[in-house]
Structures are given as structure tokens and as C-alpha cells.
Design a protein around this motif. Structure first.
Motif, PDB file in Angstrom:
ATOM      1  N   GLY A 176     107.420 116.386  40.206  1.00  0.00           N
ATOM      2  CA  GLY A 176     107.314 114.998  40.689  1.00  0.00           C
ATOM      3  C   GLY A 176     108.548 114.500  41.405  1.00  0.00           C
ATOM      4  N   GLY A 177     109.228 113.546  40.794  1.00  0.00           N
ATOM      5  CA  GLY A 177     110.352 112.877  41.455  1.00  0.00           C
ATOM      6  C   GLY A 177     111.665 113.637  41.415  1.00  0.00           C
ATOM      7  N   ILE A 178     111.747 114.725  40.648  1.00  0.00           N
ATOM      8  CA  ILE A 178     113.006 115.487  40.575  1.00  0.00           C
ATOM      9  C   ILE A 178     113.180 116.283  41.871  1.00  0.00           C
ATOM     10  CG2 ILE A 178     114.333 117.225  39.297  1.00  0.00           C
ATOM     11  CD1 ILE A 178     112.531 116.732  36.887  1.00  0.00           C
ATOM     12  N   PRO A 179     114.319 116.130  42.557  1.00  0.00           N
ATOM     13  CA  PRO A 179     114.476 116.874  43.826  1.00  0.00           C
ATOM     14  C   PRO A 179     114.834 118.342  43.599  1.00  0.00           C
ATOM     15  CG  PRO A 179     116.194 115.187  43.590  1.00  0.00           C
ATOM     16  CD  PRO A 179     115.415 115.178  42.315  1.00  0.00           C
ATOM     17  N   ILE A 180     113.969 119.045  42.897  1.00  0.00           N
ATOM     18  CA  ILE A 180     114.274 120.434  42.532  1.00  0.00           C
ATOM     19  C   ILE A 180     114.089 121.388  43.706  1.00  0.00           C
ATOM     20  CG2 ILE A 180     111.931 120.851  41.572  1.00  0.00           C
ATOM     21  CD1 ILE A 180     115.247 122.370  40.314  1.00  0.00           C
ATOM     22  N   ILE A 181     113.171 121.066  44.605  1.00  0.00           N
ATOM     23  CA  ILE A 181     112.965 121.944  45.769  1.00  0.00           C
ATOM     24  C   ILE A 181     114.199 121.866  46.676  1.00  0.00           C
ATOM     25  CG2 ILE A 181     111.497 122.393  47.794  1.00  0.00           C
ATOM     26  CD1 ILE A 181     110.200 123.061  45.049  1.00  0.00           C
ATOM     27  N   LYS A 182     114.688 120.640  46.857  1.00  0.00           N
ATOM     28  CA  LYS A 182     115.898 120.443  47.665  1.00  0.00           C
ATOM     29  C   LYS A 182     117.071 121.196  47.015  1.00  0.00           C
ATOM     30  CE  LYS A 182     117.313 117.627  51.094  1.00  0.00           C
ATOM     31  NZ  LYS A 182     116.635 117.663  52.407  1.00  0.00           N
ATOM     32  N   ALA A 183     117.178 121.096  45.706  1.00  0.00           N
ATOM     33  CA  ALA A 183     118.287 121.759  45.009  1.00  0.00           C
ATOM     34  C   ALA A 183     118.181 123.273  45.160  1.00  0.00           C
ATOM     35  CB  ALA A 183     118.279 121.371  43.538  1.00  0.00           C
ATOM     36  N   LEU A 184     116.993 123.821  44.945  1.00  0.00           N
ATOM     37  CA  LEU A 184     116.825 125.274  45.005  1.00  0.00           C
ATOM     38  C   LEU A 184     116.967 125.808  46.428  1.00  0.00           C
ATOM     39  CD1 LEU A 184     113.760 125.978  42.680  1.00  0.00           C
ATOM     40  CD2 LEU A 184     116.035 126.948  42.405  1.00  0.00           C
ATOM     41  N   ARG A 185     116.425 125.054  47.392  1.00  0.00           N
ATOM     42  CA  ARG A 185     116.430 125.574  48.767  1.00  0.00           C
ATOM     43  C   ARG A 185     117.772 125.371  49.455  1.00  0.00           C
ATOM     44  NH1 ARG A 185     111.483 124.455  52.632  1.00  0.00           N
ATOM     45  NH2 ARG A 185     112.560 122.480  52.892  1.00  0.00           N
ATOM     46  N   GLU A 186     118.457 124.248  49.100  1.00  0.00           N
ATOM     47  CA  GLU A 186     119.661 123.913  49.858  1.00  0.00           C
ATOM     48  C   GLU A 186     120.905 123.811  48.979  1.00  0.00           C
ATOM     49  OE1 GLU A 186     118.897 120.798  52.876  1.00  0.00           O
ATOM     50  OE2 GLU A 186     116.803 120.961  52.252  1.00  0.00           O
ATOM     51  N   GLY A 187     120.822 123.000  47.915  1.00  0.00           N
ATOM     52  CA  GLY A 187     122.018 122.747  47.110  1.00  0.00           C
ATOM     53  C   GLY A 187     122.603 123.999  46.482  1.00  0.00           C
ATOM     54  N   LEU A 188     121.719 124.964  46.154  1.00  0.00           N
ATOM     55  CA  LEU A 188     122.185 126.184  45.474  1.00  0.00           C
ATOM     56  C   LEU A 188     122.237 127.387  46.417  1.00  0.00           C
ATOM     57  CD1 LEU A 188     120.243 125.745  42.100  1.00  0.00           C
ATOM     58  CD2 LEU A 188     122.634 125.221  42.556  1.00  0.00           C
ATOM     59  N   ALA A 189     122.299 127.092  47.733  1.00  0.00           N
ATOM     60  CA  ALA A 189     122.186 128.169  48.727  1.00  0.00           C
ATOM     61  C   ALA A 189     123.278 129.232  48.610  1.00  0.00           C
ATOM     62  CB  ALA A 189     122.182 127.587  50.133  1.00  0.00           C
ATOM     63  N   ALA A 190     124.389 128.916  47.973  1.00  0.00           N
ATOM     64  CA  ALA A 190     125.477 129.896  47.847  1.00  0.00           C
ATOM     65  C   ALA A 190     125.203 130.929  46.756  1.00  0.00           C
ATOM     66  CB  ALA A 190     126.778 129.173  47.508  1.00  0.00           C
ATOM     67  N   ASN A 191     124.242 130.642  45.921  1.00  0.00           N
ATOM     68  CA  ASN A 191     124.073 131.417  44.681  1.00  0.00           C
ATOM     69  C   ASN A 191     123.024 132.513  44.762  1.00  0.00           C
ATOM     70  OD1 ASN A 191     125.485 129.838  42.219  1.00  0.00           O
ATOM     71  ND2 ASN A 191     124.897 128.440  43.853  1.00  0.00           N
ATOM     72  N   ARG A 192     123.279 133.525  43.958  1.00  0.00           N
ATOM     73  CA  ARG A 192     122.209 134.459  43.612  1.00  0.00           C
ATOM     74  C   ARG A 192     121.585 133.843  42.357  1.00  0.00           C
ATOM     75  NH1 ARG A 192     121.105 139.366  40.825  1.00  0.00           N
ATOM     76  NH2 ARG A 192     119.971 140.757  42.215  1.00  0.00           N
ATOM     77  N   ILE A 193     120.338 133.399  42.458  1.00  0.00           N
ATOM     78  CA  ILE A 193     119.721 132.770  41.282  1.00  0.00           C
ATOM     79  C   ILE A 193     119.392 133.870  40.272  1.00  0.00           C
ATOM     80  CG2 ILE A 193     117.815 131.326  40.432  1.00  0.00           C
ATOM     81  CD1 ILE A 193     119.603 129.830  42.430  1.00  0.00           C
ATOM     82  N   GLU A 194     119.831 133.675  39.027  1.00  0.00           N
ATOM     83  CA  GLU A 194     119.576 134.693  37.999  1.00  0.00           C
ATOM     84  C   GLU A 194     118.303 134.367  37.213  1.00  0.00           C
ATOM     85  OE1 GLU A 194     123.270 134.887  35.881  1.00  0.00           O
ATOM     86  OE2 GLU A 194     124.278 135.843  37.574  1.00  0.00           O
ATOM     87  N   TRP A 195     118.168 133.105  36.843  1.00  0.00           N
ATOM     88  CA  TRP A 195     116.943 132.703  36.152  1.00  0.00           C
ATOM     89  C   TRP A 195     116.754 131.202  36.254  1.00  0.00           C
ATOM     90  CZ3 TRP A 195     118.113 129.214  32.316  1.00  0.00           C
ATOM     91  CH2 TRP A 195     119.339 129.323  31.658  1.00  0.00           C
ATOM     92  N   LEU A 196     115.532 130.788  36.000  1.00  0.00           N
ATOM     93  CA  LEU A 196     115.253 129.361  35.888  1.00  0.00           C
ATOM     94  C   LEU A 196     114.228 129.167  34.793  1.00  0.00           C
ATOM     95  CD1 LEU A 196     112.325 128.727  37.510  1.00  0.00           C
ATOM     96  CD2 LEU A 196     113.772 129.155  39.458  1.00  0.00           C
ATOM     97  N   ALA A 197     114.296 128.002  34.164  1.00  0.00           N
ATOM     98  CA  ALA A 197     113.367 127.695  33.074  1.00  0.00           C
ATOM     99  C   ALA A 197     113.103 126.197  33.109  1.00  0.00           C
ATOM    100  CB  ALA A 197     113.981 128.088  31.728  1.00  0.00           C
ATOM    101  N   GLY A 198     111.828 125.827  33.079  1.00  0.00           N
ATOM    102  CA  GLY A 198     111.557 124.403  33.235  1.00  0.00           C
ATOM    103  C   GLY A 198     110.450 123.879  32.351  1.00  0.00           C
ATOM    104  N   ILE A 199     110.621 122.616  31.970  1.00  0.00           N
ATOM    105  CA  ILE A 199     109.521 121.839  31.385  1.00  0.00           C
ATOM    106  C   ILE A 199     108.901 121.156  32.586  1.00  0.00           C
ATOM    107  CG2 ILE A 199     108.947 119.892  29.889  1.00  0.00           C
ATOM    108  CD1 ILE A 199     111.485 120.620  28.244  1.00  0.00           C
ATOM    109  N   ILE A 200     107.801 121.689  33.081  1.00  0.00           N
ATOM    110  CA  ILE A 200     107.306 121.244  34.378  1.00  0.00           C
ATOM    111  C   ILE A 200     105.873 120.720  34.278  1.00  0.00           C
ATOM    112  CG2 ILE A 200     108.838 122.417  36.008  1.00  0.00           C
ATOM    113  CD1 ILE A 200     107.146 124.894  35.806  1.00  0.00           C
ATOM    114  N   ASN A 201     105.478 120.373  33.060  1.00  0.00           N
ATOM    115  CA  ASN A 201     104.199 119.682  32.902  1.00  0.00           C
ATOM    116  C   ASN A 201     104.382 118.562  31.884  1.00  0.00           C
ATOM    117  OD1 ASN A 201     101.442 119.429  31.279  1.00  0.00           O
ATOM    118  ND2 ASN A 201     101.015 119.906  33.400  1.00  0.00           N
ATOM    119  N   GLY A 202     104.243 117.342  32.367  1.00  0.00           N
ATOM    120  CA  GLY A 202     104.505 116.170  31.536  1.00  0.00           C
ATOM    121  C   GLY A 202     103.483 115.998  30.431  1.00  0.00           C
ATOM    122  N   THR A 203     102.217 116.313  30.735  1.00  0.00           N
ATOM    123  CA  THR A 203     101.148 116.130  29.757  1.00  0.00           C
ATOM    124  C   THR A 203     101.423 116.954  28.501  1.00  0.00           C
ATOM    125  OG1 THR A 203      99.623 115.820  31.579  1.00  0.00           O
ATOM    126  CG2 THR A 203      98.647 116.339  29.438  1.00  0.00           C
TER     127      THR A 203
END
Ligand code: HSE
Length: 438
Positions: free
Chosen positions: A134-161
Motif C-alpha cells: 500500500g502506502g509504504i514506498p517499498i518499490i521506490k526503496a528496492l528499485r532506487e534507494g538500495l541500488a548500491a546493494n546486493r540484496i541478500e534477503w527480504l522478509a515482509g508482513i505484506i498482508n494486513g488482513t
């Protein structure tokens, strides 16, 4: 400069929020975008509802085609949901040279490869910040803000219900079925509630994030998906006694063997910030090799929070509309994607995890020794163990075992062997555990 002309497909909860926020913050948004963003046409089945939101200021139609074919429209915002009509509308808008903003995670997780390829060919943007969390700018963070990184893992609570349901089960000791109805009444749930409770909605969002993190084309059929409908509040209570919270997590990580992509109820240490994300809120933890762990928290659904993400995408389109495609951020953040099979997605039997096992066994000498022998024979090391005293009129006791990390295949074999013990009463409950520390 001319305004950016927007055609809206669907003016329900998110579309209504988008219209309202664009009106309310018009000057501020234009100041950021460099020009006005103007909704010029809305398609919705319910014209009366559309009229009540727009107050007669915008052209209304029931025809999707009228919007996606309108030569005056620069960008189509798809908020219809589902795969059929939405896919047709998005592909047609792209074919007509229009940019697209969508909140449709199901559409992208299943048909993203085709949609991005079509958009690439036409040189148009497909933006989808609202599709994940929803409102969390996670796509912006992953695509741009973290562009310097090799992403190792991600874990999310991504369903509010489901997070709301789990929070209520823990706080009130209620059963799953008793809280589902309340979650639906609060309006977070998908049209089909099985998408929420069986983890499918979370899996859609996880696939999109993993695609960005690992330059991986969408392969939704390989995402392991297990929901919360079979979870018992007893296990949430026992986990809590041992210092853990149970959350429906979407997890994706690289290992030497391949990539894990999985959604399932997960025990996490209660001292982690993400373990304390309660109610309908969402949070995503991303580990980059340079930055370390980063956490993003906020409302994962709802009218204005999701509109916030849709409008951020519109601002990007307003800025980048006429830029050369090579100067834009690639759809999944990478110019060269991995071949679909280059990053082997591991079947669930091959993942590595720690485990919570709960079993019920006769309270008599030798039972614990038999169980621990089965685990030891498979090189499964025990981290903690708890036996609950049987009630006065019972001769069986609940036993909870936490293991260290092992391969899922090993734990499954151990469970089969444990369930064959004559002292065992019923089946073994298995939950996965993640430390989320490094
Ligand atoms: N059904 C979703 C949720 C809504 O509960 O988080 C936003 O995708």
C-alpha cells in the motif's frame, strides 16, 4: 507546461482516495511534479458513485475502452483488479502508447513479464508502487534507494488482513474462524478472502519484490504459499511463552543453491522490530550487503495510503514522460534480467530453516528419548524444548521443540518417523522460524 492527463479505471476505495488526495494537495503535488496532474476521464461501472466523488467535474463513462483509447490521455491508472479485464485494459493502453500506473499485484505477479515486454517495446512506463504494501514506498526503496546493494534477503508482513487476524488471535486467544469475519468487516480483505488467508495476496507481492531484488522474471507458480487458516491459537501462545511471535511472512533469500521464495506463518523473535508490527499494518525488512538490514513500515491498504503510492507514481510519470526509456528506472530495476532458470527457485523441501514442532504424546518414560533419537539420527539439533503438564484427567502432554537450522527435507522425514511412535497422539504441527538477524 501542459498538465499530465490521467484516465482512471475504477473509482472505488483506492480510486476515490486518489481523486480526493489529488484535489486536496493539488498545488503541493504540482510543485513536486513540475506541472498539474489532472484526472480527465473516469471509467466505472457505478456512475452514480463516480459522480458523487467527482462532483460532475470529470467526464465519466462505463467503457474502459473509451479511456484507454482516448488520444487526450497520457497515463491510465488501472484500479480494476483481477486478471481478465485489467490485463486487457493495461495491454491496450500500452499498445496505444499510454503510460500505466497500476495497484494490481496479481496482474503483475502472473503477467508482469508480458506487460513489461509490451511496455518496453512501446517505450512507456508501467509504475506499480501501490501494488506492494500500500502506502509504504517499498518499490521506490528496492528499485532506487538500495541500488548500491546486493540484496541478500527480504522478509515482509505484506498482508494486513492476516496480520490483523494474527494480532487478534494472540491478544484475545481467539480461534482463526472467530476473527476472520471482523477483518472482512473492516474492509482490508481482498474480494476473495482466500487470497488473504491462504497467503496468495502476500505471494503476489513477494514475487514482485523478489523480481526487483534478484533481477528475476516473474515465476509466480514457483512461490511456496501457505496461509494461516489452519493455525491454532495454542501455537501462537506456546510461541509467545518461548519468546516468539507468529507472523505471516513473505520471505525471499539467495543461497548458494538458489533463491527461496516462500510465504508461510513464521515464528520470529519478539525482540525484532518487525515482530511488533500489529493490526493491519505492513512492514518489510530488506537486507543489503552494504546498508545492512533496513525496515519499512506503514499502512499496507486503505483508501488514502494506497492513493499516496498511486500519486507518487503519477508524479514520476509527470517528470519522466518524455525521457528516453534508457534514462528511466527499468521496470524491475535492472537493465539485464537473469534468465528465468538462472536463479534456481528452490522447492520447499530444499530450503533451510529452523523449526517449531508441537506434538502430543503419552507422558511416560522413554518417549522424549525416542523423539530426540529420531532428530539426532537426522542431524537435527534441538535449540529449546518445553513440555506442558497434562491436565488432571489426561495422560498425554503437549511437547514443543525448537530446532536449529536444517533442511526442510530432514525435518519432514523426522516428522514421519515421530508420527509412527506408538506414544504419539495425533499429528505433529510444524512451523518455520526465522531469526531475521543477519
Ligand atoms: N488485502 C490486502 C491486505 C489489501 O489485507 O493487505 C492490499 O493489498
Amino acid at each position: 507546461m501542459e498538465s499530465l492527463k490521467v484516465g482512471l479505471l475504477g473509482i472505488g476505495t483506492v480510486g476515490g482516495g486518489t481523486y480526493t488526495v489529488l484535489q486536496r494537495n493539488q498545488a503541493e503535488i504540482a510543485n513536486r511534479a513540475g506541472r498539474q496532474i489532472e484526472i480527465v476521464k473516469v471509467a466505472d461501472r457505478d456512475l452514480a458513485r463516480a459522480e458523487s466523488i467527482t462532483g460532475g467535474k470529470v467526464a465519466l463513462t462505463q467503457s474502459i475502452d473509451e479511456v484507454v483509447s482516448d488520444p487526450n490521455i497520457d497515463v491510465v491508472v488501472e484500479l480494476i483488479g483481477g486478471y481478465t479485464l485489467a490485463k486487457e485494459a493495461v495491454l491496450k493502453a500500452i499498445a496505444n502508447g499510454k503510460h500505466v500506473v497500476t495497484a494490481n499485484k496479481a496482474l503483475l505477479a502472473l503477467h508482469g513479464n508480458e506487460i513489461f515486454a509490451a511496455a518496453q517495446q512501446q517505450g512507456v512506463i508501467v509504475a506499480y508502487e501501490a501494488a506492494v504494501a500500500g502506502g509504504i514506498p517499498i518499490i521506490k526503496a528496492l528499485r532506487e534507494g538500495l541500488a548500491a546493494n546486493r540484496i541478500e534477503w527480504l522478509a515482509g508482513i505484506i498482508n494486513g488482513t492476516t496480520n490483523f487476524i494474527l494480532t487478534e488471535m494472540r491478544d484475545k486467544g481467539l480461534a482463526f474462524a472467530d476473527v476472520l469475519g471482523e477483518a472482512q468487516r473492516l474492509g482490508y480483505a481482498e474480494a476473495d478472502p482466500t487470497f488473504d488467508v491462504e497467503g496468495i495476496d502476500a505471494a503476489h507481492k513477494l514475487m514482485i519484490m523478489a523480481g526487483i531484488a534478484f533481477a528475476m522474471p516473474m515465476q509466480f507458480d514457483k512461490v511456496y504459499t501457505e496461509g494461516i487458516s489452519k493455525l491454532e491459537s495454542k501455537d501462537i501462545r506456546y510461541a509467545e511463552e518461548l519468546g516468539y511471535r507468529v507472523k505471516l511472512l513473505g520471505i525471499s533469500k539467495r543461497s548458494e543453491q538458489g533463491v527461496e521464495i516462500r510465504v508461510h506463518p513464521t515464528l520470529i523473535p519478539e525482540k525484532r522490530l518487525i515482530a511488533n508490527v500489529d493490526g493491519a499494518m505492513n512492514a518489510v525488512l530488506v537486507k543489503g550487503d552494504a546498508v545492512g538490514p533496513t525496515l519499512y513500515y506503514g499502512a499496507g491498504a486503505g483508501s488514502e495510503p494506497t492513493a499516496s503510492a498511486v500519486i507518487a507514481d503519477l508524479v514520476d510519470v509527470a517528470r519522466m514522460q518524455h525521457a528516453n526509456s534508457a534514462q528511466r528506472v527499468p521496470y524491475l530495476a535492472h537493465h539485464q534480467m537473469q534468465a528465468a532458470d538462472a536463479l534456481h527457485i528452490l522447492p520447499i523441501e530444499q530450503i533451510h530453516s529452523a523449526y517449531y514442532l508441537r506434538l502430543r504424546a503419552l507422558d511416560k518414560p522413554g518417549v522424549m528419548a525416542d523423539i530426540t533419537k529420531i532428530l539426532a539420527e537426522r542431524q537435527i539439533s534441538i535449540d529449546a524444548m518445553m513440555q506442558k503438564e497434562p491436565l488432571d484427567n489426561e495422560d498425554a502432554a503437549d511437547i514443543v521443540i525448537l530446532t536449529h537450522i536444517t533442511q526442510e527435507k530432514n525435518i519432514n522425514q523426522a516428522i514421519v518417523a515421530i508420527e509412527q511412535l506408538s506414544a504419539l497422539d495425533g499429528q505433529v504441527v510444524k512451523l518455520r522460524m526465522e531469526a531475521l538477524s543477519r
